[in-house]
Design an enzyme around this catalytic site. Sequence first.
Site, PDB file in Angstrom:
ATOM      1  N   GLY A   1       0.826  -1.204   0.000  1.00 12.70           N
ATOM      2  CA  GLY A   1       0.000   0.000   0.000  1.00 12.70           C
ATOM      3  C   GLY A   1       0.855   1.246   0.000  1.00 12.70           C
TER       4      GLY A   1
ATOM      5  N   HIS B   1      -2.487   7.256   7.220  1.00 11.78           N
ATOM      6  CA  HIS B   1      -1.562   8.196   6.557  1.00 11.78           C
ATOM      7  C   HIS B   1      -2.283   9.484   6.155  1.00 11.78           C
ATOM      8  CE1 HIS B   1       2.340   6.290   6.125  1.00 11.78           C
ATOM      9  NE2 HIS B   1       1.809   5.165   5.661  1.00 11.78           N
TER      10      HIS B   1
ATOM     11  N   HIS C   1      -4.139   1.019   7.787  1.00  5.86           N
ATOM     12  CA  HIS C   1      -2.807   1.647   7.762  1.00  5.86           C
ATOM     13  C   HIS C   1      -2.777   2.851   6.807  1.00  5.86           C
ATOM     14  CE1 HIS C   1       1.768   1.399   7.673  1.00  5.86           C
ATOM     15  NE2 HIS C   1       1.511   2.135   6.614  1.00  5.86           N
ATOM     16  N   GLU C   2      -3.283   2.648   5.590  1.00  5.31           N
ATOM     17  CA  GLU C   2      -3.184   3.711   4.577  1.00  5.31           C
ATOM     18  C   GLU C   2      -4.095   4.887   4.912  1.00  5.31           C
ATOM     19  OE1 GLU C   2      -0.715   3.621   2.703  1.00  5.31           O
ATOM     20  OE2 GLU C   2      -0.261   1.510   3.033  1.00  5.31           O
TER      21      GLU C   2
ATOM     22  N   GLN D   1       2.994   9.952   0.933  1.00  9.68           N
ATOM     23  CA  GLN D   1       4.311   9.289   0.962  1.00  9.68           C
ATOM     24  C   GLN D   1       5.157   9.603  -0.266  1.00  9.68           C
ATOM     25  OE1 GLN D   1       2.421   5.321   2.112  1.00  9.68           O
ATOM     26  NE2 GLN D   1       4.442   5.173   3.052  1.00  9.68           N
TER      27      GLN D   1
ATOM     28  N   CYS E   1       6.099  -0.227   6.738  1.00  7.67           N
ATOM     29  CA  CYS E   1       5.627   0.941   5.988  1.00  7.67           C
ATOM     30  C   CYS E   1       6.760   1.359   5.064  1.00  7.67           C
ATOM     31  CB  CYS E   1       5.300   2.062   6.970  1.00  7.67           C
ATOM     32  SG  CYS E   1       4.828   3.618   6.182  1.00  7.67           S
ATOM     33  N   LEU E   2       6.430   1.702   3.810  1.00  3.22           N
ATOM     34  CA  LEU E   2       7.486   2.074   2.862  1.00  3.22           C
ATOM     35  C   LEU E   2       8.256   3.323   3.299  1.00  3.22           C
ATOM     36  CD1 LEU E   2       5.861   1.352  -0.623  1.00  3.22           C
ATOM     37  CD2 LEU E   2       7.503  -0.040   0.654  1.00  3.22           C
TER      38      LEU E   2
HETATM   39 NI    NI Z   1       2.686   3.298   5.481  1.00  2.00          NI
END
Ligand code: NI
Length: 158
Positions: A46, A136, A132-133, A51, A90-91
Site C-alpha cells: 500500500g 496516513h 494503515h493507509e 508518501q 511501511c514504505l
Molecule cells: Ni505506510
Amino acid sequence: MAIRNLRLEGDEILSKKSREVEEIDEKIQTLIDDMIETMHKYNGVGLAAVQVGVLKRIVVIDLYDDKGPIVLINPVIIKEKGEQEVEEGCLSFPNQFAKIIRPAEVIAEYTDRNGKRMRVKAKELLAQAISHELDHLEGELFIDKIIPGTLEYIEPEK
Ligand code: NI
C-alpha cells in the site's frame, strides 16, 4: 509513468493531514499511475499520496492477488469490527517491522479512478492495509501505534 521519491521517516509532511480530491483530472490519473509504479518498485502492499509528497486523499493497495491494484480516492471507513494482531511495516520506514493491533474487519467507501463511489468489505490483510493507509491521510503513522517492544530492524536479503 514514473517512480516518485518516497518521503521517509523524519519528513514532516508525513504528519500532515491530506486534503480531499475534488476532481479526478489528468494530473490525478498520472499521480495514481506513478503511485502504483512506486509501490510495486518497493514491493509495498500500500501507498498513500503523502508518501510521495502529495497531500491528497489517495491510496493505492495491491495484495498481489487476482484483484490487482485498488485505487481509493477520498476513502472513509464507515465501520470497523474486532481486532487482529499483525506484523506491519511501511514504505516510509524501510526495514522496520513491528506488531500492531488493527481492526479485523472494515467497511470502507471510496471513489475509484473512474469517479464511481464504491464500497468494500475487507478482512485480514486488506483490512489491515486500508486501516494503515487511511491513517496516513490523517498524518498518523504506524510507528506511533505499535505494541511496545516489538520493533525490529530487518535488512533485506541481497
Ligand atoms: Ni505506510
